[in-house]
Design an enzyme around this catalytic site. Structure first.
Site, PDB file in Angstrom:
ATOM      1  N   LYS A 176     -48.434  73.353  -9.162  1.00 16.97           N
ATOM      2  CA  LYS A 176     -47.419  73.201  -8.116  1.00 16.97           C
ATOM      3  C   LYS A 176     -47.020  74.577  -7.626  1.00 16.97           C
ATOM      4  CE  LYS A 176     -42.746  73.164  -7.826  1.00 16.97           C
ATOM      5  NZ  LYS A 176     -42.697  73.671  -6.473  1.00 16.97           N
ATOM      6  N   GLU A 251     -42.820  82.820 -18.160  1.00 19.75           N
ATOM      7  CA  GLU A 251     -42.660  84.195 -17.668  1.00 19.75           C
ATOM      8  C   GLU A 251     -41.477  84.185 -16.725  1.00 19.75           C
ATOM      9  OE1 GLU A 251     -44.181  86.708 -18.710  1.00 19.75           O
ATOM     10  OE2 GLU A 251     -45.844  85.761 -19.769  1.00 19.75           O
ATOM     11  N   CYS A 285     -40.296  90.290 -10.223  1.00 13.95           N
ATOM     12  CA  CYS A 285     -39.718  90.157 -11.560  1.00 13.95           C
ATOM     13  C   CYS A 285     -39.634  91.536 -12.217  1.00 13.95           C
ATOM     14  CB  CYS A 285     -40.541  89.204 -12.397  1.00 13.95           C
ATOM     15  SG  CYS A 285     -42.286  89.588 -12.357  1.00 13.95           S
ATOM     16  N   GLU A 386     -29.867  89.417 -12.978  1.00 15.10           N
ATOM     17  CA  GLU A 386     -30.950  89.571 -12.000  1.00 15.10           C
ATOM     18  C   GLU A 386     -30.447  89.156 -10.613  1.00 15.10           C
ATOM     19  OE1 GLU A 386     -34.346  86.822 -11.972  1.00 15.10           O
ATOM     20  OE2 GLU A 386     -35.655  88.565 -11.971  1.00 15.10           O
TER      21      GLU A 386
HETATM   22  P1  NAD Z   1     -37.483  79.363  -9.629  1.00 11.15           P
HETATM   23  O1  NAD Z   1     -37.228  79.304 -11.091  1.00 11.15           O
HETATM   24  O2  NAD Z   1     -36.399  78.906  -8.717  1.00 11.15           O
HETATM   25  O3  NAD Z   1     -38.751  78.473  -9.255  1.00 11.15           O
HETATM   26  C1  NAD Z   1     -39.995  78.675  -9.881  1.00 11.15           C
HETATM   27  C2  NAD Z   1     -40.805  77.407  -9.773  1.00 11.15           C
HETATM   28  O4  NAD Z   1     -40.171  76.385 -10.547  1.00 11.15           O
HETATM   29  C3  NAD Z   1     -40.906  76.845  -8.346  1.00 11.15           C
HETATM   30  O5  NAD Z   1     -42.186  76.339  -8.125  1.00 11.15           O
HETATM   31  C4  NAD Z   1     -39.877  75.731  -8.344  1.00 11.15           C
HETATM   32  O6  NAD Z   1     -40.126  74.723  -7.412  1.00 11.15           O
HETATM   33  C5  NAD Z   1     -40.021  75.208  -9.763  1.00 11.15           C
HETATM   34  N1  NAD Z   1     -38.867  74.447 -10.253  1.00 11.15           N
HETATM   35  C6  NAD Z   1     -37.579  74.493  -9.823  1.00 11.15           C
HETATM   36  N2  NAD Z   1     -36.830  73.611 -10.518  1.00 11.15           N
HETATM   37  C7  NAD Z   1     -37.649  73.004 -11.397  1.00 11.15           C
HETATM   38  C8  NAD Z   1     -37.457  72.017 -12.402  1.00 11.15           C
HETATM   39  N3  NAD Z   1     -36.271  71.468 -12.625  1.00 11.15           N
HETATM   40  N4  NAD Z   1     -38.522  71.649 -13.144  1.00 11.15           N
HETATM   41  C9  NAD Z   1     -39.743  72.215 -12.952  1.00 11.15           C
HETATM   42  N5  NAD Z   1     -39.979  73.147 -12.011  1.00 11.15           N
HETATM   43  C10 NAD Z   1     -38.947  73.538 -11.244  1.00 11.15           C
HETATM   44  O7  NAD Z   1     -37.943  80.851  -9.319  1.00 11.15           O
HETATM   45  P2  NAD Z   1     -38.356  81.483  -7.915  1.00 11.15           P
HETATM   46  O8  NAD Z   1     -37.109  81.627  -7.096  1.00 11.15           O
HETATM   47  O9  NAD Z   1     -39.511  80.790  -7.321  1.00 11.15           O
HETATM   48  O10 NAD Z   1     -38.865  82.935  -8.388  1.00 11.15           O
HETATM   49  C11 NAD Z   1     -38.011  83.955  -8.719  1.00 11.15           C
HETATM   50  C12 NAD Z   1     -37.857  84.090 -10.217  1.00 11.15           C
HETATM   51  O11 NAD Z   1     -39.135  84.181 -10.811  1.00 11.15           O
HETATM   52  C13 NAD Z   1     -37.140  85.358 -10.606  1.00 11.15           C
HETATM   53  O12 NAD Z   1     -36.257  85.081 -11.665  1.00 11.15           O
HETATM   54  C14 NAD Z   1     -38.267  86.264 -11.077  1.00 11.15           C
HETATM   55  O13 NAD Z   1     -37.881  87.273 -11.959  1.00 11.15           O
HETATM   56  C15 NAD Z   1     -39.185  85.286 -11.696  1.00 11.15           C
HETATM   57  N6  NAD Z   1     -40.552  85.804 -11.771  1.00 11.15           N
HETATM   58  C16 NAD Z   1     -41.039  86.140 -12.998  1.00 11.15           C
HETATM   59  C17 NAD Z   1     -42.314  86.668 -13.123  1.00 11.15           C
HETATM   60  C18 NAD Z   1     -42.876  87.033 -14.474  1.00 11.15           C
HETATM   61  O14 NAD Z   1     -44.101  87.072 -14.610  1.00 11.15           O
HETATM   62  N7  NAD Z   1     -42.064  87.326 -15.470  1.00 11.15           N
HETATM   63  C19 NAD Z   1     -43.106  86.842 -11.974  1.00 11.15           C
HETATM   64  C20 NAD Z   1     -42.567  86.491 -10.739  1.00 11.15           C
HETATM   65  C21 NAD Z   1     -41.291  85.956 -10.654  1.00 11.15           C
END
Ligand code: NAD
Length: 496
Positions: A176, A251, A285, A386
């Protein structure tokens, strides 16, 4: 002109969501530009995708790994040919500047080449048996159907980190993409199918987190979950996966610090901080959101940084001269605004930026000024939480030891950096910073695909993406004993 409609990819076919619902994906630099209309899927679409992946697994796991790898290698070559096209679409889709989206596609190419090599490695272990005429080895086995949930900030690179190692190890996938960046994942998928990936091996279901991500994590026939995103959502995904004992790689967020010591090369540090803090508009991130500066160079460094940050060209990333693109959406701008207010209320000094941009060039996008707070105390919320926007906190310190203590004094542990010309201090920082990544004389961003990627504390749950870390996650060990003695031999019992 009506926007193009994109479908889900399930069992090798392009299909509409069962509900028939769709949503629009908009360009964050200009919301009048509709990238496309995508399927708003739900649990039923996830069920379809998982059963397609399950069927495909029985064939795919038996394809020799070097043959699986050839498809992945070809996909890498196709991506390289289409690099410019996919980078331009990615800039339209999520806003980061072209230089960076070219890098994002390149990261998928690099991952393809690396993981193709794994087709002829996936090393196991052969060890001596304690009994005569007995052979002992441990081999890597695929897990089965892997569920993947991705964020929007690296819309091709992160899906490639998940899909390509999973595939070379013999798994099938249901992924997804983030709701804001489905197109880049579909472009990656196109490269894979054009390279000859069989039907059902990768299935893409687009839509929103609770409607698609949650059913993937809950699904009884999904055998492993790989999630990248916020720590908040990661916690719910992790708890769900734990209930059915699925391996689950999380992650998550970061609050990454750059330490600048009195003896640092300040010109180098300045370029590094600008890139680390404002690259991808602070939405990485690994973005540098704290800069811990020793007092001997603090004011000089702050003045030079503020001068440079105020002159960064902010705009539509499709313009090659632009240095910083928009934030991803309205909510993300609202979050940045909220934290700027928190910083002011906490008594930090706002010395650059602080506002959304509303000039005629910016009025249709989600632009925010490069923002710098100085004289930040390490306990303030802007130095602890963050923000995921172009907001940087400068924290003055007296000593190296204090800098390390502050760098470690957050709940996250992803990336870190130290600028110094003192080799002793550099080595102490490499040892004493409790994070998954440490850079010396380079900013907190810039990971290469063949090293493990991930973090400590609230950033991750112990797994790593990239390189061998990914092969470890997408395989499970099977120990195999072959007894060629023609008699019953009992380990630990036949000791004489
Ligand atoms: P997010 O947690 O809002 O969403 C990530 C994914 O999870 C999306 O596809 C979203 O649709 C899905 N999601 C949302 N609610 C869900 C649920 N209840 N159940 C299952 N899936 C669900 O994050 P974002 O806004 O897309 O990305 C930003 C975040 O990602 C920041 O915190 C950033 O630090 C982190 N990030 C981490 C890494 C890493 O490798 N450590 C890399 C990139 C981004």
């Amino acid at each position: 002109m009506a926007a193009k409609v994109f479908k889900n990819f399930i069992g090798g076919e392009w299909v509409e969501s069962r509900s028939g619902q769709t949503y629009e994906n908009l360009n964050p630099a200009d919301t009048r530009d509709v990238i496309g209309v995508f399927q708003r899927s739900d649990k039923r679409d996830v069920d379809d995708a998982v059963s397609a992946a399950r069927q495909a697994f029985e064939r795919w796991r038996l394809v020799p790994a070097p043959k699986r790898a050839e498809i992945i290698y070809r996909a890498g070559e196709i991506l390289l040919e289409r690099k410019e096209e996919y980078a331009r679409l990615m800039t339209r889709e999520m806003g980061k500047v072209l230089k960076e989206t070219r890098g994002d596609v390149q990261e998928a190419v690099d991952t393809a080449y690396y993981m193709a090599g794994e087709g002829r490695r996936q090393f196991g272990a052969t060890v001596p048996s304690e009994l005569p005429n007995k052979f002992a080895m441990a081999v890597r086995m695929p897990i089965g159907v892997c569920g993947m949930i991705a964020p929007w900030n690296f819309p091709m690179a992160i899906p490639s980190w998940k899909l390509l190692p999973a595939l070379v190890c013999g798994n099938t996938c249901v992924i997804k993409p983030a709701e804001d960046t489905p197109l880049s994942t579909l472009n990656l998928l196109k490269a894979l199918t054009d390279a000859g990936l069989p039907k059902g091996v990768v299935n893409v279901v687009t839509g929103f987190g609770p409607e698609v991500g949650a059913p993937i994590a809950e699904h009884a026939n999904v055998q492993a979950i790989s999630f990248t995103g916020s720590s908040e959502v990661g916690r719910t995904v992790g708890v769900t996966a734990a209930q059915s004992f699925k391996p689950c790689s999380l992650e998550m967020g970061g609050k990454n610090a750059i330490i600048i010591l009195d003896d640092a090369n300040l010109d180098l540090a300045l370029d590094g901080v600008l890139w680390g803090a404002f690259g991808t508009t602070g939405q990485r991130c690994t973005a540098a959101s704290r800069v811990i500066v020793q007092k001997g160079v603090y004011r000089q460094f702050a003045d030079r940084l503020i001068y440079r940050a105020q002159r960064l060209k902010v705009g539509n990333g499709q313009d090659e001269s632009v240095e910083m693109g928009p934030q991803i959406n309205e909510q993300q701008v609202a979050t940045t605004e909220k934290y700027v207010q928190i910083g002011k209320n906490e008594g930090a000094k706002l010395e650059a930026g602080g506002k959304a941009l509303n000039t005629p060039d910016h009025v249709y996008g989600w632009f925010f000024e490069p923002t710098i707070f100085t004289d930040v105390n390490e306990k303030m919320r802007i130095a602890q939480e963050e923000i995921f926007g172009p907001v940087l906190s400068l924290i003055p310190v007296d000593s190296f030891d204090q800098a390390i203590e502050i760098a470690n004094g957050v709940t996250y542990g992803l990336s870190s950096s130290v600028y110094t010309r003192d080799v002793n201090k550099a080595f102490r920082a490499m040892r004493d910073i409790y994070a998954g990544i440490t850079y010396v004389n380079a900013p907190t961003i810039g990971a290469e695909v063949h090293l493990p990627f991930g973090g400590t504390k609230s950033t991750g749950n112990g797994h790593r993406e990239g390189g061998l870390g990914a092969i470890d996650f997408y395989t499970q060990w099977k120990s195999i004993y072959v007894d060629y003695s023609d008699r019953l031999q009992r380990a630990q019992i036949d000791t004489e």
